[in-house]
Design an enzyme around this catalytic site. Structure first.
Site, PDB file in Angstrom:
ATOM      1  N   HIS A  95       6.764  -1.507  -2.977  1.00  0.00           N
ATOM      2  CA  HIS A  95       5.507  -1.383  -3.712  1.00  0.00           C
ATOM      3  C   HIS A  95       5.503  -2.372  -4.878  1.00  0.00           C
ATOM      4  O   HIS A  95       6.547  -2.590  -5.505  1.00  0.00           O
ATOM      5  CB  HIS A  95       5.368   0.018  -4.311  1.00  0.00           C
ATOM      6  CG  HIS A  95       5.292   1.125  -3.319  1.00  0.00           C
ATOM      7  ND1 HIS A  95       4.328   1.186  -2.355  1.00  0.00           N
ATOM      8  CD2 HIS A  95       6.049   2.233  -3.159  1.00  0.00           C
ATOM      9  CE1 HIS A  95       4.489   2.283  -1.645  1.00  0.00           C
ATOM     10  NE2 HIS A  95       5.539   2.939  -2.097  1.00  0.00           N
ATOM     11  N   TYR A 107       7.013   4.889   5.034  1.00  0.00           N
ATOM     12  CA  TYR A 107       6.126   6.033   5.259  1.00  0.00           C
ATOM     13  C   TYR A 107       6.192   6.431   6.722  1.00  0.00           C
ATOM     14  O   TYR A 107       6.213   5.567   7.606  1.00  0.00           O
ATOM     15  CB  TYR A 107       4.675   5.676   4.931  1.00  0.00           C
ATOM     16  CG  TYR A 107       4.390   5.480   3.466  1.00  0.00           C
ATOM     17  CD1 TYR A 107       4.177   6.563   2.622  1.00  0.00           C
ATOM     18  CD2 TYR A 107       4.331   4.196   2.930  1.00  0.00           C
ATOM     19  CE1 TYR A 107       3.909   6.379   1.278  1.00  0.00           C
ATOM     20  CE2 TYR A 107       4.068   4.006   1.589  1.00  0.00           C
ATOM     21  CZ  TYR A 107       3.850   5.101   0.773  1.00  0.00           C
ATOM     22  OH  TYR A 107       3.592   4.914  -0.550  1.00  0.00           O
ATOM     23  N   HIS A 151       8.036  12.994  -5.473  1.00  0.00           N
ATOM     24  CA  HIS A 151       6.657  13.051  -5.968  1.00  0.00           C
ATOM     25  C   HIS A 151       5.696  13.380  -4.826  1.00  0.00           C
ATOM     26  O   HIS A 151       6.082  13.411  -3.655  1.00  0.00           O
ATOM     27  CB  HIS A 151       6.250  11.714  -6.603  1.00  0.00           C
ATOM     28  CG  HIS A 151       6.217  10.558  -5.649  1.00  0.00           C
ATOM     29  ND1 HIS A 151       7.277   9.689  -5.485  1.00  0.00           N
ATOM     30  CD2 HIS A 151       5.253  10.115  -4.791  1.00  0.00           C
ATOM     31  CE1 HIS A 151       6.960   8.765  -4.576  1.00  0.00           C
ATOM     32  NE2 HIS A 151       5.735   9.006  -4.137  1.00  0.00           N
ATOM     33  N   GLU A 192       7.388  10.142   2.785  1.00  0.00           N
ATOM     34  CA  GLU A 192       7.892   8.847   2.328  1.00  0.00           C
ATOM     35  C   GLU A 192       9.338   9.024   1.882  1.00  0.00           C
ATOM     36  O   GLU A 192       9.694  10.102   1.392  1.00  0.00           O
ATOM     37  CB  GLU A 192       7.046   8.360   1.123  1.00  0.00           C
ATOM     38  CG  GLU A 192       7.506   7.024   0.540  1.00  0.00           C
ATOM     39  CD  GLU A 192       6.769   6.633  -0.747  1.00  0.00           C
ATOM     40  OE1 GLU A 192       6.147   7.502  -1.389  1.00  0.00           O
ATOM     41  OE2 GLU A 192       6.854   5.452  -1.118  1.00  0.00           O
ATOM     42  N   HIS A 202       6.782   8.595 -11.292  1.00  0.00           N
ATOM     43  CA  HIS A 202       5.687   9.556 -11.193  1.00  0.00           C
ATOM     44  C   HIS A 202       6.156  10.847 -10.540  1.00  0.00           C
ATOM     45  O   HIS A 202       7.045  10.857  -9.696  1.00  0.00           O
ATOM     46  CB  HIS A 202       4.494   8.989 -10.424  1.00  0.00           C
ATOM     47  CG  HIS A 202       4.785   8.425  -9.069  1.00  0.00           C
ATOM     48  ND1 HIS A 202       5.815   7.573  -8.801  1.00  0.00           N
ATOM     49  CD2 HIS A 202       4.149   8.579  -7.895  1.00  0.00           C
ATOM     50  CE1 HIS A 202       5.804   7.223  -7.537  1.00  0.00           C
ATOM     51  NE2 HIS A 202       4.804   7.831  -6.952  1.00  0.00           N
ATOM     52  N   HIS A 230       0.632  12.062   0.790  1.00  0.00           N
ATOM     53  CA  HIS A 230       2.044  12.132   1.202  1.00  0.00           C
ATOM     54  C   HIS A 230       2.891  12.843   0.163  1.00  0.00           C
ATOM     55  O   HIS A 230       2.496  12.993  -0.991  1.00  0.00           O
ATOM     56  CB  HIS A 230       2.610  10.734   1.476  1.00  0.00           C
ATOM     57  CG  HIS A 230       2.779   9.872   0.251  1.00  0.00           C
ATOM     58  ND1 HIS A 230       1.831   8.961  -0.159  1.00  0.00           N
ATOM     59  CD2 HIS A 230       3.792   9.762  -0.645  1.00  0.00           C
ATOM     60  CE1 HIS A 230       2.252   8.325  -1.246  1.00  0.00           C
ATOM     61  NE2 HIS A 230       3.440   8.798  -1.560  1.00  0.00           N
TER      62      HIS A 230
END
Ligand SMILES: [Fe+2]
Length: 304
Positions: free
Chosen positions: A241, A250, A149, A260, A195, A209
């Site tokens: 997360h 990251y 993503h 990431e 996502h 990112h």
């Protein structure tokens, strides 16, 4: 809602020096170079089936030039041409690009360039089609299987989130809502995954990112080992997360574009009628960095 966008197919990222960039994206991330033309190199993860998912372009500036979603079928590309016309969203038709067929190109309210395409040269992944092993043994670095993503910033995030929802018919897996109930950050997809793109508050047209998949928490730790061994600058992690439940680290490419590795996320795909998970603004810190419960300064301030 019909399923018309299969995935985030590719992104184009600007770098200051192509050879230095390839040293990072090939030897640290483990992407595979599939083509090079002039100032551009084309790369993919080992498990991706089409010609490329990342374009690195030598430039005077950093950031993301464009993001491109692959439609499920050629008819779906026609569907979006009609949809954008009906919604009076300006778009250009791009006849072809490197190993790719026709695309349409539009701009989000935040100034990010978005393309939709169907045709790209099918290469298969790097494994044999018959009796394949589970993974290749000759990977470099982290050896990421695929692009997952990208995350971009928007000065009016609600407007850009609504654009992705209304124009491209992306769906939210998770939202951060302000006191009025409007989304100020969203994790958006059409395929059942956490996502393909996320939008958070920040300056317009900026790149926060791009993320590459890893499959297990152990692989996130292994990625951190490789980042440390190669003296790659880590921004944050390893961690988890709250939003998406994904495990993460990251880090930066040699010029300051943030990367990431991301994996082990919520299994939204088991529930096609999934309704968005909502986070309140006061819980944003824990939503982003679950253990620290507050966002580090560089994560908020560094965009390219
Ligand atoms: Fe991410």
């Amino acid at each position: 809602m019909p399923y018309r966008l299969s995935r985030l197919g590719y992104i184009e990222v600007r770098v200051l020096d192509l050879d230095d960039a390839l040293q990072h994206y090939v030897n640290v991330l483990g992407l595979i170079v599939t083509g090079r033309e002039g100032r551009r190199a084309y790369l993919k993860g080992w498990d991706e089936k089409h010609a490329y998912s990342l374009i690195l372009t030598e430039s005077d500036t950093l950031g993301m030039e464009r993001m491109a979603f692959r439609t499920v079928s050629p008819e779906d590309l026609e569907y979006y041409k009609d949809r954008l016309k009906k919604l009076n969203v300006p778009f250009a038709t791009i006849e072809s690009d490197y190993k790719r067929g026709e695309a349409i190109r539009a701009e989000t309210p935040s100034g990010h360039t978005v393309e939709l395409y169907y045709t790209m040269e099918y290469t298969g992944n790097v494994l044999p089609d018959v009796n394949p092993p589970p993974w290749p043994m000759d990977l470099k670095g982290i050896g990421v299987p695929r692009l997952d993503h990208c995350l971009v910033t928007a000065a009016d995030p609600t407007k850009t989130i609504r654009w992705f929802e209304n124009v491209l018919e992306l769906r939210p897996s998770e939202y951060v809502l302000n006191g009025s109930g409007d989304p100020i950050a969203a994790w958006l997809w059409q395929r059942p995954a956490p996502h393909d793109v996320a939008v958070v508050p920040g300056p317009d047209a900026k790149f926060h990112h791009c993320a590459f998949a890893v499959e297990t928490p152990e692989q996130v730790f292994r990625a951190c080992d490789i980042l440390a061994m190669t003296k790659t600058k880590i921004d944050y992690g390893p961690s988890r997360h709250g939003i998406t439940r994904g495990t993460t680290v990251y880090f930066f490419d040699p010029f300051g574009n943030r990367n990431e590795t991301f994996g082990v996320h919520s299994a939204y795909q088991l529930d096609p009628d999934h309704k968005p998970i909502c986070w309140t603004e006061d819980a944003l810190g824990q939503g982003v960095f679950y253990y620290e419960r507050e966002i580090i300064e560089s994560f908020l301030s560094v965009v390219t």
